[in-house]
Design a protein around this motif. Structure first.
Motif, PDB file in Angstrom:
ATOM      1  N   ASN A 111      96.546  13.467 -49.808  1.00 35.52           N
ATOM      2  CA  ASN A 111      96.402  14.176 -51.085  1.00 35.52           C
ATOM      3  C   ASN A 111      97.675  14.866 -51.540  1.00 35.52           C
ATOM      4  O   ASN A 111      97.745  15.350 -52.675  1.00 35.52           O
ATOM      5  CB  ASN A 111      95.286  15.217 -50.970  1.00 35.52           C
ATOM      6  N   SER A 112      98.684  14.913 -50.676  1.00 41.19           N
ATOM      7  CA  SER A 112      99.953  15.534 -51.073  1.00 41.19           C
ATOM      8  C   SER A 112     100.837  14.582 -51.881  1.00 41.19           C
ATOM      9  O   SER A 112     101.972  14.918 -52.219  1.00 41.19           O
ATOM     10  CB  SER A 112     100.704  16.024 -49.828  1.00 41.19           C
ATOM     11  N   ARG A 113     100.307  13.405 -52.200  1.00 43.79           N
ATOM     12  CA  ARG A 113     101.085  12.432 -52.988  1.00 43.79           C
ATOM     13  C   ARG A 113     101.546  13.028 -54.315  1.00 43.79           C
ATOM     14  O   ARG A 113     102.703  12.860 -54.702  1.00 43.79           O
ATOM     15  CB  ARG A 113     100.237  11.182 -53.245  1.00 43.79           C
ATOM     16  N   ILE A 114     100.653  13.717 -55.006  1.00 46.58           N
ATOM     17  CA  ILE A 114     101.007  14.258 -56.325  1.00 46.58           C
ATOM     18  C   ILE A 114     102.159  15.244 -56.199  1.00 46.58           C
ATOM     19  O   ILE A 114     103.141  15.183 -56.957  1.00 46.58           O
ATOM     20  CB  ILE A 114      99.780  14.923 -56.974  1.00 46.58           C
ATOM     21  N   ALA A 115     102.071  16.151 -55.235  1.00 45.83           N
ATOM     22  CA  ALA A 115     103.138  17.132 -55.039  1.00 45.83           C
ATOM     23  C   ALA A 115     104.441  16.449 -54.657  1.00 45.83           C
ATOM     24  O   ALA A 115     105.529  16.864 -55.088  1.00 45.83           O
ATOM     25  CB  ALA A 115     102.737  18.130 -53.959  1.00 45.83           C
TER      26      ALA A 115
END
Length: 297
Positions: free
Chosen positions: A256-260
């Motif tokens: 889920n840290s892809r966006i960041a």
């Protein structure tokens, strides 16, 4: 109760009913109560998951009954994940020993390995690094897929490497799979790798606070990576190119840290892998790309 349940089938049915009445979270290999019950009861009895149908009518001893009951209660009342209770997890079709010292294997990278890293490399790698290895499942799966490769398993945790060593020995791979205590790249040998595969800690603090109780039983060191989840990934991006061969690649899971990550490094040409089962959050970068953009890392 212990006198009312007798057979394997009785205990699987009772465990499934107990799970359905509970608020446990599935996510460590199953998604329903019946499969969870089988994955718990059968390994606890030292039986394979594919036992012949006639075995289900076999009676349990008193001690076996008590053991199963204790484990079911630990699963529902303490939210201990089933693989920690059975010390067994599966990854890429292979069984691995796990306990509370390591994450339970579940990375989508397994699909890439089983597909022989198709579309990522077009040669047979000679040296592979599984960085932040935990149980060693990714590196050992690579060793099976590439029987001529030497594989290093690196982790900052002595405890995790003890588990990895158990798995190396169980799979009889001592001759070409090596566990290494290292803070990322700091203490690695002077080896350039054709492939660096890593499932590092990448959970941000907000997600960590919202995780189901089952995940909070896992080692926090292997999950949390700062407020944005990128503390470890930033270091990997900065240092990986120095440890790759000319045509080497970095395969990294960030979930889920892809966006960041994309917001922080808009210039990097991340190649995001599409998986058959719809998960995402795994990128690929080549050594050439990492060098080209090293001034921005």
């Amino acid at each position: 109760m212990i006198n009312q349940l007798h057979t394997i089938q009785d205990f699987i049915r009772w465990a499934a009913s107990t799970f359905n009445r509970s608020d446990i979270y599935y996510g460590h290999g199953t998604d329903n109560a019946i499969d969870e019950a089988k994955q718990l009861v059968l390994p606890i009895l030292n039986l394979p998951l594919n036992i012949p149908a006639e075995f289900y009518a076999a009676n349990l001893t008193h001690d076996e009954k008590q053991l199963v009951i204790d484990c079911v209660l630990a699963r529902t009342e303490e939210h201990v994940p089933t693989p920690y209770l059975t010390n067994a997890a599966w990854f890429c079709g292979h069984q691995f020993y796990v306990d509370e010292r390591v994450l339970i294997p579940r990375s989508p990278i397994g699909e890439l390995i089983q597909n022989h890293l198709q579309g990522i490399i077009d040669f047979e790698p000679r040296n592979i690094l599984d960085l932040c290895t935990g149980s060693g499942c990714i590196g050992i799966a690579c060793a099976y897929e590439y029987p001529d490769a030497e594989v290093d398993l690196a982790d900052i945790s002595d405890d995790a490497l003890e588990v990895a060593q158990i798995n190396i020995e169980a799979h009889q791979l001592n001759h070409r799979v090596l566990p290494i205590l290292s803070d990322l790249f700091n203490d690695l040998p002077a080896v350039e790798y054709d492939v660096i595969i890593t499932n590092p800690p990448y959970v941000d603090q907000e997600d960590m606070d919202d995780l189901p109780l089952e995940y909070k039983v896992e080692p926090e060191l292997a999950l949390v990576a700062g407020n944005d989840g990128l503390d470890i990934v930033r270091r990997i991006l900065k240092e990986a190119s120095k440890h790759l061969t000319k045509f080497g690649v970095l395969v990294c899971e960030v979930g889920n840290s892809r966006i960041a990550l994309e917001e922080q490094y808009p210039q990097l040409p991340f190649r995001w892998i599409e998986f058959r089962h719809g998960v995402d959050g795994v990128f690929v970068l080549t050594k050439k790309q990492l060098i080209e953009f090293e001034d921005t890392l």
